[in-house]
Motif scaffolding. Structure first.
Motif, PDB file in Angstrom:
ATOM      1  N   GLY A  36       0.823  -1.204   0.000  1.00 36.07           N
ATOM      2  CA  GLY A  36       0.000   0.000   0.000  1.00 36.07           C
ATOM      3  C   GLY A  36       0.860   1.258   0.000  1.00 36.07           C
ATOM      4  N   LEU A  37       0.271   2.320   0.483  1.00 31.12           N
ATOM      5  CA  LEU A  37       0.900   3.640   0.386  1.00 31.12           C
ATOM      6  C   LEU A  37       1.462   4.077   1.725  1.00 31.12           C
ATOM      7  CD1 LEU A  37      -1.954   5.436  -1.596  1.00 31.12           C
ATOM      8  CD2 LEU A  37      -0.069   4.026  -2.481  1.00 31.12           C
ATOM      9  N   ASP A  38       2.314   5.054   1.649  1.00 30.60           N
ATOM     10  CA  ASP A  38       2.822   5.687   2.859  1.00 30.60           C
ATOM     11  C   ASP A  38       2.160   7.057   2.959  1.00 30.60           C
ATOM     12  OD1 ASP A  38       4.235   5.879   5.140  1.00 30.60           O
ATOM     13  OD2 ASP A  38       6.216   5.847   4.209  1.00 30.60           O
ATOM     14  N   GLU A  39       1.948   7.512   4.189  1.00 32.10           N
ATOM     15  CA  GLU A  39       1.322   8.824   4.318  1.00 32.10           C
ATOM     16  C   GLU A  39       2.359   9.927   4.105  1.00 32.10           C
ATOM     17  OE1 GLU A  39       1.514   6.625   6.900  1.00 32.10           O
ATOM     18  OE2 GLU A  39       1.581   7.681   8.822  1.00 32.10           O
ATOM     19  N   VAL A  40       1.858  11.099   3.810  1.00 30.82           N
ATOM     20  CA  VAL A  40       2.715  12.294   3.815  1.00 30.82           C
ATOM     21  C   VAL A  40       2.344  12.999   5.113  1.00 30.82           C
ATOM     22  CG1 VAL A  40       3.229  14.481   2.692  1.00 30.82           C
ATOM     23  CG2 VAL A  40       2.827  12.412   1.314  1.00 30.82           C
ATOM     24  N   ASN A  41       3.251  12.930   6.062  1.00 28.28           N
ATOM     25  CA  ASN A  41       2.933  13.364   7.416  1.00 28.28           C
ATOM     26  C   ASN A  41       2.454  14.815   7.472  1.00 28.28           C
ATOM     27  OD1 ASN A  41       4.060  14.379  10.288  1.00 28.28           O
ATOM     28  ND2 ASN A  41       3.284  12.290  10.306  1.00 28.28           N
ATOM     29  N   HIS A  42       1.511  15.063   8.407  1.00 32.13           N
ATOM     30  CA  HIS A  42       0.948  16.416   8.531  1.00 32.13           C
ATOM     31  C   HIS A  42       2.019  17.466   8.787  1.00 32.13           C
ATOM     32  CE1 HIS A  42       1.646  16.053  12.742  1.00 32.13           C
ATOM     33  NE2 HIS A  42       1.255  14.805  12.593  1.00 32.13           N
ATOM     34  N   SER A  43       3.147  17.056   9.375  1.00 32.34           N
ATOM     35  CA  SER A  43       4.187  18.054   9.662  1.00 32.34           C
ATOM     36  C   SER A  43       4.813  18.581   8.368  1.00 32.34           C
ATOM     37  CB  SER A  43       5.263  17.448  10.561  1.00 32.34           C
ATOM     38  OG  SER A  43       5.827  16.323   9.931  1.00 32.34           O
ATOM     39  N   LYS A  44       4.546  17.911   7.253  1.00 28.76           N
ATOM     40  CA  LYS A  44       5.099  18.331   5.959  1.00 28.76           C
ATOM     41  C   LYS A  44       4.082  19.145   5.153  1.00 28.76           C
ATOM     42  CE  LYS A  44       8.832  15.789   6.318  1.00 28.76           C
ATOM     43  NZ  LYS A  44      10.019  16.464   6.757  1.00 28.76           N
ATOM     44  N   VAL A  45       2.920  19.362   5.742  1.00 30.38           N
ATOM     45  CA  VAL A  45       1.850  20.025   4.985  1.00 30.38           C
ATOM     46  C   VAL A  45       1.388  21.269   5.734  1.00 30.38           C
ATOM     47  CG1 VAL A  45      -0.401  19.705   3.872  1.00 30.38           C
ATOM     48  CG2 VAL A  45       1.123  17.733   4.172  1.00 30.38           C
ATOM     49  N   GLU A  46       1.508  22.414   5.092  1.00 30.43           N
ATOM     50  CA  GLU A  46       1.051  23.681   5.674  1.00 30.43           C
ATOM     51  C   GLU A  46      -0.247  24.070   5.002  1.00 30.43           C
ATOM     52  OE1 GLU A  46       2.034  25.951   7.884  1.00 30.43           O
ATOM     53  OE2 GLU A  46       3.837  24.899   8.537  1.00 30.43           O
ATOM     54  N   LEU A  47      -1.320  24.162   5.763  1.00 30.44           N
ATOM     55  CA  LEU A  47      -2.579  24.622   5.171  1.00 30.44           C
ATOM     56  C   LEU A  47      -2.693  26.119   5.428  1.00 30.44           C
ATOM     57  CD1 LEU A  47      -5.017  21.752   6.254  1.00 30.44           C
ATOM     58  CD2 LEU A  47      -3.547  21.900   4.250  1.00 30.44           C
ATOM     59  N   GLN A  48      -2.788  26.879   4.340  1.00 31.22           N
ATOM     60  CA  GLN A  48      -2.898  28.337   4.504  1.00 31.22           C
ATOM     61  C   GLN A  48      -4.139  28.815   3.783  1.00 31.22           C
ATOM     62  OE1 GLN A  48       0.334  28.155   2.262  1.00 31.22           O
ATOM     63  NE2 GLN A  48       1.896  28.101   3.859  1.00 31.22           N
ATOM     64  N   GLY A  49      -4.795  29.803   4.351  1.00 31.40           N
ATOM     65  CA  GLY A  49      -5.973  30.384   3.703  1.00 31.40           C
ATOM     66  C   GLY A  49      -6.996  29.311   3.385  1.00 31.40           C
ATOM     67  N   GLY A  50      -7.771  29.561   2.334  1.00 29.91           N
ATOM     68  CA  GLY A  50      -8.755  28.590   1.897  1.00 29.91           C
ATOM     69  C   GLY A  50      -9.698  28.198   3.018  1.00 29.91           C
TER      70      GLY A  50
END
Ligand code: FUB
Ligand code: ZN
Length: 679
Positions: A36-50
């Motif tokens: 299966g797949l590996d996650e892309v950890n939340h620490s690598k994702v910046e949610l801005q605006g939207g």
């Protein structure tokens, strides 16, 4: 050149991966999955605006301090002081109290990743110090059982949530290591896990927790430490359900609920415990312990279920456990085809146990606990990772934007435990003693970024359309930065700009949501009136390409990506009328409205004086769409002409379901009568 690839030779890859795992180092942190797949950890994702940016800000500024204040005021931290022998006051609350502070701290740790806040960091560090000061020499760490010395530590496992507390401690500790980079808390978690491991397991004590959670946490601990014994312990707890291998286990047949009479001289505490014991047999069938997990359908307490199904998906991803993969897929089909609400909510009030009901028995005045939606999101995420299929992300998204998000007020400091689809008027609560839902919401909101992407060696999957930036590590030390610009879920335009560290051959795979292909859910439980979908537009570097997904639900855009390359997706968002499977009696003759992934409801604040039970929408009525930036944090509303009891036309306004009860309390409904075209 762009072309699409099908996932081929997957079986061969799995065999190769299994073979490789036999020789791989057992102590690599964040051990990748076998399949299966590996996650892309939340620490690598910046949610801005939207959509999510402002929510994360509210979460940081309001939800986290509110949660910590309430928990401290309720004694969650002094309980540890007492266990450490440095506090003379009383032990407060419930045997599951520790779990709540762990969840809030986990939420705070995620938040600190995105917001610089030395004050909060200091507060978190100080609470963590007080927690680990209570840890016993042998690693044991549950304040309730340390302080109540007369209680057997691992006494009534099915009723006292010991391992539920433990699991949340492990999850928080793994995030503390990942996000704050220190070892102290993770080391404490290892010592506690070793303590658990010294008690339970083959040849030791055979038992399983009544409230699952520790299983998925043990997988996280395994990944963070590389210690295979934690994965084995997870497997043990899964295998043990529905078996009676050891002498500690009681029979599993569910019996009637017999409430005992109070015996003279019994203290309140003794009587409470006697009642619990009496309910044991009745509860057996309601906590996924009535038969082996691999033989079960979706049954029992929906929060526990979501956690244990998550662990089943994990064990299939990280070990050779095809029987769990098969079982969890069967359970998934049962849930999605028979036992899920249109908002992704899980758990009816049928058995009074916060659990699944009979197939298709989905009354709208229902339970749908926020924690069940959260556990559902975590489960769907893991199913997506295990199977690399978009349909799981479809259900994850549905739950996230509807049944889960309704649990927290837009202000960030009021909560719902129950998320019914019809109400005479409910009140959100500031807090509650056993704060499972508020603290769970405090930790799930900042994790959303971590649900957005997934990857394997050859593919980078885009599961959620969220404004912001992600950095994805690829094989061979390469990275790719992904910038997403979107106003989703209010419109379906998404622009991705890629910046690979070096030109990389890779398939970038946007998910084409089921709702854009004419299916509100991946089953026949709910259907759109119009099944044909509008054309989906997809462009790479401005050039049109085919937006039809492969069988896995993704478009695989494979090419040598270079800095500045763009992918533009445009998913048309008409309003859909939604109907239920005819076996759902509660929704006979009724319709609900969806636009994109958003489920709508009608509430009194926009429709004063309207009795929804006596109102209908003509099948032919037009539905207008309007975005109102000033309303409820910015929402797209729907307006249509309905008919009242006397068949007089009235204007009806629908808002996103997640936004209900953010104004005055009043009636609300998701499903409303539809007047047949001939009327
Ligand atoms: O017992 C811990 C949590 O409290 C459960 O998960 C929820 O259903 C609530 O009962
Ligand atoms: Zn809850």
């Amino acid at each position: 050149m762009i072309w699409k690839t099908r996932r081929t030779c997957q079986a061969a890859l799995i065999i190769a991966a299994v073979a490789l795992s036999c020789t791989a180092s057992p102590t690599r942190a964040d051990e990748p999955p076998l399949r299966g797949l590996d996650e892309v950890n939340h620490s690598k994702v910046e949610l801005q605006g939207g959509f999510w940016g402002p929510r994360l800000k509210t979460h940081h500024e309001v939800t986290i301090p509110h949660a910590l204040n309430c928990l401290e005021a309720d004694g969650h931290v002094t309980n540890f002081d007492k266990a450490a022998g440095v506090y003379d006051g009383p032990l407060r609350g419930h045997h599951a109290f520790d779990s709540d502070i762990y969840k809030a701290l986990e939420g705070a740790l995620y938040s600190l990743q995105h917001f610089k806040d030395p004050e909060l960091q200091k507060r978190v560090d100080s609470i963590l110090d007080r927690i680990v000061a209570a840890q016993q020499q042998d690693g044991f760490l549950i304040s309730y059982f340390i302080v109540n010395k007369d209680l057997e530590r691992w006494g009534t496992m099915r009723l006292e949530h010991q391992l539920y507390n433990t699991g949340h401690f492990f999850e928080m500790a793994v995030e503390d290591k990942r996000l704050a980079g220190r070892d102290k808390i993770l080391e404490a978690a290892r010592r506690f896990a070793d303590n658990v491991d010294s008690v339970f397991g083959p040849g030791k004590r055979y038992d399983a927790p009544g409230h699952e959670e520790v299983e998925l946490a043990l997988v996280k601990l395994y990944r963070a430490t590389g210690e295979k014994k934690y994965l084995d312990l997870c497997r043990f707890f899964l295998d043990e359900r529905g078996h009676a291998h050891g002498t500690e286990r009681k029979p599993f047949t569910a019996g009637p609920l017999v409430v005992p009479q109070r015996v003279e001289g019994q203290t309140d505490e003794e009587y409470r415990r006697a009642r619990w014991h009496a309910s044991l047999r009745w509860r057996n069938g309601r906590m996924q312990d009535h038969k082996p997990l691999i033989e079960q359908d979706a049954t029992g307490h929906a929060v526990r279920a979501g956690y244990v199904y998550s662990a089943m998906a994990d064990i299939a991803r990280f070990s050779d456990a095809p029987e769990y993969e098969k079982a969890v897929e069967r359970i998934w089909n049962d849930v999605v085809s028979h036992k899920m609400y249109i908002n992704g909510g899980l758990g009816t009030a049928q058995f009074g146990d916060e659990g699944f009901g009979d197939p298709y028995l989905l009354p709208n005045r229902t339970y749908c606990e926020s924690c069940a939606a959260i556990a559902g999101v975590l489960w769907q995420h893991r199913m997506n990772l295990l199977k690399a299929e978009a349909k799981y992300a479809d259900v994850m998204e549905l739950t996230l934007y509807n049944g889960m998000l309704s649990g927290i007020a837009i202000s960030g400091d009021k909560f719902f435990y129950q998320n019914p689809l019809e109400s005479k008027g409910s009140e959100r609560r500031n807090w509650i003693g056993l704060s499972c839902c508020p603290t769970n919401l405090a930790r799930i909101i900042p994790q959303v970024g971590g649900l957005a992407y997934a990857k394997d060696k050859d593919n980078l999957y885009v599961n959620l359309f969220v404004n912001g930036e992600a950095t994805v590590n690829l094989d061979g030390g390469k990275t790719v930065r992904l910038n997403q610009e979107t106003n989703y879920p209010w419109d379906g335009k998404v622009k991705l700009t890629l910046t690979p560290s070096q030109a990389s051959e890779l398939a970038v795979c946007p998910r084409i949501p089921g709702w854009a292909l004419g299916h509100p859910v991946p089953s026949d439980l709910y259907r759109f009136e119009k099944r044909e979908s509008l054309p989906i537009s997809l462009k790479v570097n401005g050039e049109k390409t085919d937006g039809t997904p492969d069988e896995d639900g993704y478009v695989h855009l494979q090419r040598q990506w270079k800095p500045g390359d763009t992918i533009e997706l445009d998913l048309p968002m008409p309003v859909h009328r939604v109907y239920s499977h005819e076996n759902i009696q509660a929704n006979h003759g009724k319709v609900s409205l969806m636009r994109g992934p958003i489920v709508y409801c009608f509430e009194a604040a926009d429709n004063p004086g309207v009795d929804f039970s006596k109102t209908s929408i003509p099948k032919t009525a037009d539905i207008q769409v309007e975005h109102r930036a000033e309303l409820l944090g910015g929402v797209t509303v729907l307006q249509t002409k309905g008919l009242d009891e006397q068949n007089n036309p009235i204007t009806l306004t629908a808002i996103p379901y997640y936004a209900w009860t953010n104004r005055d309390k009043g009636p609300m409904t998701v499903w409303i009568d539809e007047t047949p075209a001939s009327k």
